[in-house]
Design a protein around this motif. Structure first.
Motif, PDB file in Angstrom:
ATOM      1  N   SER A   1       0.813  -1.217   0.000  1.00  0.00           N
ATOM      2  CA  SER A   1       0.000   0.000   0.000  1.00  0.00           C
ATOM      3  C   SER A   1       0.847   1.268   0.000  1.00  0.00           C
ATOM      4  O   SER A   1       0.444   2.288  -0.551  1.00  0.00           O
ATOM      5  CB  SER A   1      -0.952  -0.004   1.203  1.00  0.00           C
ATOM      6  N   SER A   2       2.011   1.209   0.643  1.00  0.00           N
ATOM      7  CA  SER A   2       2.828   2.420   0.757  1.00  0.00           C
ATOM      8  C   SER A   2       3.492   2.793  -0.564  1.00  0.00           C
ATOM      9  O   SER A   2       3.619   3.961  -0.900  1.00  0.00           O
ATOM     10  CB  SER A   2       3.898   2.245   1.837  1.00  0.00           C
TER      11      SER A   2
ATOM     12  N   PHE B   1      -9.770   3.146  -1.395  1.00  0.00           N
ATOM     13  CA  PHE B   1      -9.295   4.266  -0.580  1.00  0.00           C
ATOM     14  C   PHE B   1      -8.334   3.791   0.514  1.00  0.00           C
ATOM     15  O   PHE B   1      -7.213   4.285   0.636  1.00  0.00           O
ATOM     16  CB  PHE B   1     -10.492   4.996   0.043  1.00  0.00           C
ATOM     17  N   LEU B   2      -8.780   2.798   1.307  1.00  0.00           N
ATOM     18  CA  LEU B   2      -7.980   2.350   2.443  1.00  0.00           C
ATOM     19  C   LEU B   2      -6.723   1.586   2.027  1.00  0.00           C
ATOM     20  O   LEU B   2      -5.675   1.716   2.656  1.00  0.00           O
ATOM     21  CB  LEU B   2      -8.833   1.485   3.380  1.00  0.00           C
TER      22      LEU B   2
ATOM     23  N   ASN C   1      -4.854   2.106  -0.394  1.00  0.00           N
ATOM     24  CA  ASN C   1      -3.831   3.047  -0.846  1.00  0.00           C
ATOM     25  C   ASN C   1      -3.302   3.910   0.283  1.00  0.00           C
ATOM     26  O   ASN C   1      -2.334   4.650   0.096  1.00  0.00           O
ATOM     27  CB  ASN C   1      -4.384   3.953  -1.952  1.00  0.00           C
ATOM     28  N   LEU C   2      -3.922   3.800   1.435  1.00  0.00           N
ATOM     29  CA  LEU C   2      -3.609   4.696   2.547  1.00  0.00           C
ATOM     30  C   LEU C   2      -2.841   4.015   3.670  1.00  0.00           C
ATOM     31  O   LEU C   2      -1.947   4.611   4.280  1.00  0.00           O
ATOM     32  CB  LEU C   2      -4.924   5.282   3.087  1.00  0.00           C
TER      33      LEU C   2
END
Length: 456
Positions: free
Chosen positions: A80-81, A154-155, A157-158
């Motif tokens: 994700s990071s 959304f989540l 990628n966060l």
């Protein structure tokens, strides 16, 4: 004549077609039952294989992970990071924590605490990538909704962990097995696989919230070990939730943790405490609000504390973390079988704090020192009675300690004369010089006893 023959041939053809349709329908139904039976058999075999795989030790964790994420993709995960596509081989030789949840995951406060404990904590540096979290999403129904896909996008990628690139492609048998084998319903789980792919904990989420990365390897046996190492004290209660409070705990200062929603009671309590500290009492105070208090009420009280310079306080988020961590502690204890809180001092004290109701009695306080096992909890009117007795117990704090001095004042000696009771206490680092007799509430005189340890 020709019309009659034509009519008969049409009838015969229709009958043959009808008969053929009937036979085909019968064959189709039979084949459908056979396919369903085959699918059920495959499902059962795969389900059992998943169960067996996660119970057995292997050379590594790859076989189990490949069964779980049986996707037609050599790079089924994403970081994700960095948004990089990740192969399952990246998880080889690591403890893998499967964060199983709905696409909406967790309340934001729980999510922040989980990230803080598992990724932002300095202890994680010492582990040097020994574990990874993989987010496994299970939709609320057999098909994904647009909202669920948007939440995932959304989540994923966060947040700072791995996730499945396209979770909607997970095998339905795997999803069903996760629900059944790991008892997944609505609440998130953190299922731990060791480096050999064996399930060592069916839900380590409370471990993560309590012990941070120090809980590594995150197994149930490690959870038991951590509790065996702990005793009830303010250090356990406050941990490192706030740097300043952690410093006070480390310095072994007298601490007063208190909570209430009643701002008038808070003002009265702080006024009395200021008089005591002005008279020379060394004490640090920390306001922790009230469990399940509304955000608006909490923020209003914190603003008043700041404006009127009443006392130190945790921030609104840290207050939420404080109570969330206590709930996790109690759940962890209960899950490990510590059901009798009268036998388990930590569970008993946790339950008293979590079940405190200050609606009628206005507030509560917990007094003690960082690493000392001696704490004193007072509630409601008892608090003000105790503070009014400061002229009686204040002069004894230096000799008896804060808790000992207050306890002696609130519970005067039961006997007119010393009772000659003796108590053998094994020496441990940090043992207090002064100990109160349980029977007559007087100071115990100290003698030293030596015991042979049986070694040459």
């Amino acid at each position: 004549m020709w019309k009659c023959m034509h009519s008969n041939s049409v009838t015969i053809a229709s009958w043959k077609l009808s008969s053929l349709v009937g036979r085909l329908s019968t064959i189709s139904s039979h084949l459908r039952r056979q396919v369903d039976a085959c699918y059920k058999l495959i499902e059962t075999k795969m389900h059992n294989k998943l169960l067996d795989l996660s119970k057995e030790s292997h050379i590594d964790n790859q076989e189990v992970l490949e069964m779980l994420f049986a996707l037609k993709d050599s790079l089924p995960l994403k970081d994700s990071s960095s948004q990089a596509k990740i192969a399952l081989s990246e998880l080889k030789s690591k403890v893998v924590i499967l964060l199983v949840s709905r696409p909406e995951l967790l309340p934001i406060e729980v999510l922040l605490l989980l990230v803080q404990q598992m990724f932002d904590h300095p202890y994680r540096v010492n582990l040097q990538g020994s574990y990874e979290i993989v987010w496994v999403l299970i939709p609320s129904s057999d098909t994904w909704t647009d909202v669920e896909e948007q939440n995932f996008d959304f989540l994923s990628n966060l947040l700072p962990w791995f996730s499945i690139q396209r979770p909607w492609l997970l095998c339905s048998i795997v999803v069903k097995s996760i629900k059944q084998a790991w008892d997944f319903k609505e609440k998130p789980l953190m299922v731990v696989l060791d480096t050999q792919g064996m399930v060592t904990n069916l839900n380590a989420i409370d471990m993560a919230l309590i012990w941070v990365a120090m809980a590594f390897l995150f197994s149930t046996s490690r959870e038991n070990e951590l509790w065996e190492e702990k005793t009830w004290n303010l250090q356990l209660l406050l941990d490192e939730i706030d740097p300043l409070v952690a410093k006070w705990v480390e310095e072994d200062q007298n601490l007063c943790i208190y909570g209430s929603n009643n701002i008038d009671w808070i003002r009265e309590f702080n006024a009395k405490m200021r008089n005591m500290t002005s008279a020379g009492l060394q004490l640090k105070m920390v306001y922790v609000g009230k469990k399940n208090s509304s955000d608006d009420h909490m923020k209003k009280n914190l603003a008043t504390l700041y404006e009127e310079k009443l006392t130190s306080s945790l921030t609104c988020t840290k207050i939420y973390f404080f109570w969330l961590r206590l709930e996790s502690m109690r759940r962890s204890k209960l899950r490990l079988g510590h059901t009798d809180d009268h036998e388990d001092e930590i569970l008993k004290q946790l339950s008293e704090l979590l079940d405190t109701n200050d609606e009628s009695e206005k507030g509560w306080v917990l007094l003690g020192k960082g690493s000392s096992t001696e704490t004193l909890k007072l509630q409601g009117r008892k608090i003000m009675e105790c503070l009014d007795l400061f002229p009686v117990w204040g002069e004894n704090v230096a000799m008896l300690g804060l808790v000992g001095a207050i306890t002696t004042a609130l519970e005067p000696p039961l006997l007119v004369e010393p009772c000659s009771h003796s108590n053998i206490i094994q020496f441990v680092e940090g043992l207090k010089d002064t100990i109160i007799c349980d029977k007559c509430k007087r100071l115990l005189e100290k003698f030293v006893v030596h015991k042979c340890d049986g070694t040459e």
